[in-house]
Design a protein around this motif. Structure first.
Motif, mmCIF file in Angstrom:
data_model
loop_
_atom_site.group_PDB
_atom_site.id
_atom_site.type_symbol
_atom_site.label_atom_id
_atom_site.label_comp_id
_atom_site.label_asym_id
_atom_site.label_seq_id
_atom_site.Cartn_x
_atom_site.Cartn_y
_atom_site.Cartn_z
ATOM 1 N N HIS A 61 0.811 -1.210 0.000
ATOM 2 C CA HIS A 61 0.000 0.000 0.000
ATOM 3 C C HIS A 61 0.852 1.270 0.000
ATOM 4 O O HIS A 61 2.018 1.251 0.392
ATOM 5 C CB HIS A 61 -0.916 0.036 1.232
ATOM 6 N N ASN A 63 -0.013 5.465 1.225
ATOM 7 C CA ASN A 63 -0.971 6.392 1.817
ATOM 8 C C ASN A 63 -0.446 7.808 1.671
ATOM 9 O O ASN A 63 0.763 8.049 1.798
ATOM 10 C CB ASN A 63 -1.200 6.092 3.295
ATOM 11 N N ARG A 77 -5.500 6.414 -0.477
ATOM 12 C CA ARG A 77 -4.823 5.137 -0.250
ATOM 13 C C ARG A 77 -4.761 4.370 -1.565
ATOM 14 O O ARG A 77 -5.742 4.304 -2.302
ATOM 15 C CB ARG A 77 -5.581 4.311 0.796
ATOM 16 N N ALA A 96 -9.274 8.062 1.895
ATOM 17 C CA ALA A 96 -8.846 7.484 3.165
ATOM 18 C C ALA A 96 -9.136 8.429 4.319
ATOM 19 O O ALA A 96 -9.141 9.655 4.167
ATOM 20 C CB ALA A 96 -7.355 7.157 3.121
ATOM 21 N N GLY A 100 -5.637 6.417 7.521
ATOM 22 C CA GLY A 100 -5.182 5.801 6.281
ATOM 23 C C GLY A 100 -6.061 4.671 5.798
ATOM 24 O O GLY A 100 -5.720 3.995 4.822
#
Length: 326
Positions: A61, A63, A77, A96, A100
């Motif tokens: 991921h 963020n 995100r 997000a 997050g």
């Protein structure tokens, strides 16, 4: 401007942005896969992004948080779905919250970024796939087309480097739309000193003077969010003109990087502007970018017609001459 087309297809539930750059595919790929370079253009003017996490691997991921000129925050995100270096990568793109985590009530989309070689450099094609026409319509209504265009049109200066982008051009004024003007000036000096020159009254009074023959008679300024400030200038000797000043409130302070404030001409009923100053340093030079938000096009044009850009150039030239070590 790099962006050549932005289109939406309500039947296919897609939005597509195309842009072309005078840089090879590998260079374009590098700025989209390095969070520190992404931060320099991903948010539109006035909403810079800060990537708090970036793990560039399938299943991992990224963020980020975009911060508006009055301290507003909007989070995003990415979940990396596919990576084909240096040709393309795709993510699940979600709004997000402050932690997050994806906001379930907001639309999410699959975004595919493709990088293609051209005779002049490289082409970017960004296609976002929505789950419904309603989701696409909702995001478009939030200004994503305009925001994405403005954001991607900032990418040239990242690809070129600050010296190639701005050296020797002086103070440049760009009209972005009816309410927004962007002013840039490259300073031969470190960001730390340029920041001090904008926030320490004993330094500000040495350069923030406009044309020769004026002095800063009042500089009541503390770089703290929520603080009020006041500036005033007056002619000296044979210089012509009437004394004037500005007052306002400081809204956002990110030391050595960002300062936003309202600005009102003292003693008048003129509307206030919103000024958003950011600093970028690279290779010993600092790019000053000031985004000014006016209440309307008429006010914008009135202020620009005063010769504001020329006055700013005189001050910036003095900053380099007086404060930057030889």
């Amino acid at each position: 401007m790099p962006v050549t087309a932005v289109s939406t297809d309500p039947e296919a539930f897609t939005m597509t942005l195309e842009a072309e750059f005078a840089a090879p595919v590998e260079r374009l790929w590098s700025v989209f896969t390095d969070p520190r370079q992404l931060e320099r253009f991903w948010g539109p003017p006035g909403w810079p992004a800060t990537f708090t996490a970036f793990d560039f691997a399938v299943g991992a991921h990224a963020n980020y948080v975009m911060t508006g000129p009055q301290g507003e925050r909007a989070g995003g995100r990415w979940e990396f779905v596919e990576i084909d270096a240096p040709r393309s990568f795709s993510v699940l793109d979600s709004f997000a919250d402050e932690h997050g985590a994806p906001i379930e009530a907001m639309p999410s989309m699959r975004m595919v970024l493709s990088f293609e070689p051209t005779d002049a450099g490289a082409k970017l094609v960004s296609t976002s796939y929505f789950t419904s026409a309603e989701a696409l319509e909702q995001v478009v209504a939030m200004g994503v087309v305009e925001g994405s265009t403005l954001a991607m049109n900032q990418l040239d200066r990242v690809l070129e480097g600050l010296r190639a982008y701005a050296q020797g051009t002086g103070t440049r004024t760009e009209i972005l739309d009816d309410q927004h003007v962007r002013i840039t000036r490259l300073i031969e000096g470190p960001r730390e000193l340029v920041w001090r020159a904008h926030t320490e009254p004993e330094l500000m009074t040495q350069w923030l003077l406009g044309p020769d023959g004026w002095r800063m008679s009042v500089c009541d300024f503390t770089p703290e969010a929520g603080a009020s400030y006041r500036y005033a200038w007056e002619p000296v000797g044979d210089a012509e003109g009437e004394p004037f000043g500005f007052d306002g409130e400081i809204l956002v302070v990110v030391p050595q990087r960002r300062l936003t404030n309202t600005e009102h001409m003292t003693g008048t009923d003129y509307p206030s502007t919103l000024n958003d100053l950011t600093l970028e340093e690279e290779d010993g030079v600092t790019l000053i970018t000031t985004l000014i938000e006016y209440p309307d096009a008429a006010t914008r044009d009135m202020v620009l017609s005063t010769g504001m850009t020329d006055g700013m150039e005189a001050s910036y030239a003095r900053l380099e001459r007086v404060l930057i070590p030889a």
